[in-house]
Design a protein around this motif. Structure first.
Motif, short mmCIF file in Angstrom:
data_model
loop_
_atom_site.label_atom_id
_atom_site.label_comp_id
_atom_site.label_asym_id
_atom_site.label_seq_id
_atom_site.Cartn_x
_atom_site.Cartn_y
_atom_site.Cartn_z
N THR A 49 0.85 -1.25 0.07
CA THR A 49 0.12 0.01 0.02
C THR A 49 0.76 1.36 -0.10
O THR A 49 0.66 2.20 -0.54
N ASP A 180 -5.55 -1.48 -5.31
CA ASP A 180 -4.81 -2.04 -4.12
C ASP A 180 -5.84 -3.10 -3.31
O ASP A 180 -6.45 -2.29 -2.72
N GLU A 181 -5.69 -4.31 -3.41
CA GLU A 181 -6.64 -5.17 -2.81
C GLU A 181 -8.12 -4.67 -3.05
O GLU A 181 -8.87 -4.51 -2.15
MG LIG Z 1 -2.07 -2.84 2.01
#
Ligand SMILES: [Mg+2]
Ligand SMILES: Nc1ncnc2c1ncn2[C@@H]1O[C@H](COP(=O)(O)OP(=O)(O)O)[C@@H](O)[C@H]1O
Length: 322
Positions: A49, A180-181
């Motif tokens: 992240t 991001d995910e």
């Molecule tokens: Mg993360």
């Protein structure tokens, strides 16, 4: 290399803390091909992240990028003033986060938010922007888009909110989407659908994706190449077929071994023993050596470089020194 859309070199991000600065992203190099999908994998806390935020100039204090270049089709994003970065983020390189609620404005209607990129970055009139927003919301499968446009984010389910984020992110056909995910926070029953939707719309728009995920099944199905991170460093970088045929780094081998095999439903996963080290107490040499089943003499003393291997791969491991 000539056709890379995004070239990241030497990207380094630190957090200033009471015990001095700690390095969360440590000299990361990666590239994303035009229209391609690059997966970034690694356990929680590896820096995925922070890397994503760093690339778009979104790291907030106490974090700061201390070195590196992020070049998108010739534009060095981090060398731009904040106004220039904002323009890039609105139009050429967008981002979808894990938790859509934090990225949506709770006091603006869905319609206003989805229409905003068109008004701010493409100069559309209010009417044009709202019409285009409605069409885009229909494409991402939001039921009754005209009525939903007048509602607020809290009235939507998590999956619907992530559909709205996808609509906003892909509205202007950006060159790059950093996801991001994007489905991690969602109910498992809708994760696959929403990921597929995102990939389909990005493909249609010619948008390349940097996909952060901890799901190696998703990587196998969607990515062209994979970057494995450990403690802020890239430890392996490989075309996806080569990676799954036999990863070169012991950490990658551990990640793959922890995947359930087809037919193994119900069998327990075997995670890599140990945990990701704290940034304030990183091991010397290779950060992975205390957990590595194949560690030998140089590993605790000296940080291995990323060795170039046949087939366009790289691995940061002394086993590959020759
Ligand atoms: Mg993360
Ligand atoms: N605001 C912050 N202040 C201090 N450390 C942070 C901050 N945000 C992230 N970190 C640290 O940076 C490291 C990488 O975090 P992160 O990028 O969120 O990992 P990942 O996304 O791979 O799970 C972690 O050790 C985390 O504790």
């Amino acid at each position: 290399m000539g056709h890379a859309l995004l070239e990241v070199t030497g990207l380094t991000t630190v957090f200033d803390g009471p015990g001095g600065p700690v390095t969360a992203v440590d000299g990361v190099n990666l590239s994303v091909d035009r229209g391609g999908v690059l997966a970034v994998v690694g356990e929680s806390g590896c820096g995925k992240t922070v890397l994503s935020l760093s690339m778009l100039g979104l790291v907030a204090p106490p974090g700061r990028v201390t070195a590196g270049r992020v070049v998108l089709s010739g534009t060095d994003i981090l060398a731009l003033p904040e106004s220039g970065r904002r323009a890039i983020r609105g139009r050429r390189a967008t981002m979808i986060f894990q938790e859509p609620m934090t990225a949506l404005n709770p006091v603006l209607t869905i319609g206003e938010q989805v229409a905003e990129p068109l008004r701010v970055h493409a100069g559309a009139s209010r009417r044009e922007a709202l019409d285009a927003a409605e069409a885009m919301l229909a494409r991402v499968g939001l039921p009754e888009p005209r009525r939903r446009m007048l509602g607020y984010p809290h009235e939507l389910s998590g999956g619907q909110r992530q559909r709205v984020m996808i609509a906003m992110a892909l509205m202007l056909s950006p060159e790059l989407l950093i996801a991001d995910e994007p489905t991690t926070a969602l109910d498992v029953t809708v994760q696959g659908q929403i990921l597929e939707l995102m990939l389909d719309l990005a493909r249609e728009a010619g948008t390349a994706i940097l996909l952060v995920t901890h799901n190696l099944g998703v990587v196998a199905q969607t990515a062209d190449a994979v970057v494995v991170m450990y403690s802020g460093r890239v430890v392996e970088n490989a075309p996806v077929a080569a990676f799954f045929a036999g990863p070169a780094h012991p950490y990658s081998q551990g990640l793959l071994a922890s995947l359930p095999q087809v037919g193994d439903l119900g069998r327990r996963l075997t995670p890599i023993p140990g945990t990701v080290p704290s940034l304030s107490a990183l091991p010397t040499g290779c950060h992975f050596h205390p957990r590595c089943p194949r560690a030998f003499e140089p590993c605790s003393r000296q940080t291995p470089p990323l060795f170039d291997l046949p087939g366009g791969r790289q691995a940061r491991c002394w086993l590959h020194a020759s």
